[in-house]
Design an enzyme around this catalytic site. Structure first.
Site, mmCIF file in Angstrom:
data_model
loop_
_atom_site.group_PDB
_atom_site.id
_atom_site.type_symbol
_atom_site.label_atom_id
_atom_site.label_comp_id
_atom_site.label_asym_id
_atom_site.label_seq_id
_atom_site.Cartn_x
_atom_site.Cartn_y
_atom_site.Cartn_z
ATOM 1 N N ASP A 122 -7.678 6.331 4.716
ATOM 2 C CA ASP A 122 -7.755 5.142 5.560
ATOM 3 C C ASP A 122 -9.009 5.086 6.428
ATOM 4 O OD1 ASP A 122 -4.168 5.074 6.261
ATOM 5 O OD2 ASP A 122 -5.337 4.317 4.566
ATOM 6 N N HIS A 178 1.404 4.140 6.975
ATOM 7 C CA HIS A 178 0.869 5.014 5.927
ATOM 8 C C HIS A 178 1.325 6.443 6.159
ATOM 9 C CE1 HIS A 178 -2.688 2.217 4.598
ATOM 10 N NE2 HIS A 178 -1.517 1.852 4.119
ATOM 11 N N SER A 216 0.806 -1.221 0.000
ATOM 12 C CA SER A 216 0.000 0.000 0.000
ATOM 13 C C SER A 216 0.841 1.274 0.000
ATOM 14 C CB SER A 216 -0.936 0.005 1.218
ATOM 15 O OG SER A 216 -0.164 -0.039 2.409
#
Lengths: 187, 194
Positions: free
Chosen positions: A129, A103, A63
């Site tokens: 998210d 992230h 990701s």
């Protein structure tokens, strides 16, 4: 019976251990324990130095490509006095989930008293998210962060991924290390 | 002295003659067998006991840190982790110093009691060394009188490993015993002359 045990031990290659005596066998066992303890204490020292419960994490998904790929090793720290900024790569845990997520911070809201709420998104994801957060949670807080990425080693974490995917490999490696330490005593 | 079954087994110690570390360790073990089982000296575990105590302390400290961190996850366990980690690495440093500068290459400490019980005990130190890629085994035997650090007698000898290990990797215990007995007798005679 004692002779049979000695012959079996000589055949297996552990004949040296039979000649050592109780004290030396105990010392061999303690050496093995200390190999594990040293690794453990180095890990605990890293925890204290970096102020995070996970100083090193492995990227498990794609990701965050192209910044990080699956199998990359990330070095983290979590100094509370350093503020979180947009664009920083943070490692955080969601309530109810064991596996942390790596992230990038997308947006930050800051109150007058300094408390912040922020939103994250993976570089390789098309949406933020919010769908990953807990029910009713739309923002992350400082307490959810377990560390900020400060460095990385590409592909260094592939061994960890392999051992997680195949637990027998982990036990085999531990058993091999233990046998190797016992066989090569004191040198 | 009559040979027991243990002696017969020790006569057939086999080692990997191509591994220098195994060769040195096997010869050390053979000398220990000769000194303790055949010559009759009593092994002194003072150095090994110190190593054991330090290792046990280090392991207990590591276990304490792990258990406390498990029950009170970081950052609640920060101060305990700092203390335990410091203590652990200090223990490891002390152990390394002890093994490098105090124990050095000594592999056997033995005590010889006077048969008549009149003279003080004799303390024997056996240390060995083999240089890398060298087939010479160097043995140093030091005899100390109990309670006297200045009254030392030392005998060193160098033998090629092929003198004590045959082509099949079997240790020649009888040859080793002859050499060790000779050295010990020489040292006893020298100390009596002094």
């Amino acid at each position: 019976m004692a002779t049979l045990i000695k012959i079996v031990m000589e055949t297996v290659g552990l004949g040296d251990l039979m000649r050592l005596g109780f004290r030396r066998v105990l010392y061999q066992i303690l050496c093995l324990v200390m190999v594990v303890s040293t690794a453990l204490m180095i890990w605990k020292s890293l925890i204290v130095i970096t102020c995070t419960e996970s100083p090193i994490v492995v990227v498990l998904s794609g990701s965050m490509e192209p910044a990080f790929y699956r199998g990359d090793l990330l070095m983290l720290n979590n100094y509370q006095e350093e503020p979180i900024r947009v664009g920083e790569i943070v490692v955080f845990k969601i309530r109810g989930r064991e596996i942390p997520i790596v992230h990038r911070v997308l947006r930050i809201h800051e109150d007058k008293n300094g408390t912040i709420k922020f939103l994250t998104k993976g570089d390789n994801n098309s949406v933020d998210d919010r769908s990953l957060y807990a029910d009713g949670q739309f923002w992350l807080e400082r307490k959810d962060v377990i560390g900020r990425a400060r460095g990385f080693l590409p592909y260094a974490g592939m061994v960890t991924i392999a051992m997680n995917d195949y637990p027998k490999l982990k036990y085999f490696m531990l058993a091999s290390m233990g046998f190797f330490v016992l066989e090569n005593r004191e040198n | 002295m009559s040979r027991s079954l243990d002696d017969d087994v020790s006569r057939i110690i086999k080692t990997n003659k191509w591994n220098q570390i195994r060769v040195k360790t096997s010869i050390d073990d053979a000398i220990r067998t000769v000194v303790i089982d055949r010559i009759g000296l009593k092994e002194s575990y003072k150095f090994l006991d110190v190593r054991l105590y330090i290792c046990i302390i280090a392991c207990v400290v590591a276990a304490t840190a792990t258990a406390f961190d498990y029950l009170n996850p970081f950052p609640a366990s920060k101060m305990v982790l700092i203390g335990c980690c410091s203590l652990y690495f200090i223990s490891v440093a002390v152990l390394t110093w002890f093994m490098t500068y105090v124990e050095k290459q000594i592999f056997l400490n033995a005590v010889g009691k006077d048969i008549a019980g009149i003279n003080p005990d004799n303390h024997w130190e056996f240390s060995s060394n083999m240089d890398k890629y060298d087939k010479s085994y160097k043995l140093i035997i030091v005899k100390r009188r109990h309670g006297s650090s200045s009254c030392n007698f030392e005998r060193s000898l160098t033998r090629s490993v092929e003198d004590w290990i045959d082509d099949n990797g079997l240790l020649l215990i009888d040859e080793i015993e002859n050499v060790i007995r000779g050295c010990i007798d020489e040292l006893l005679i020298s100390s009596k002359k002094e």
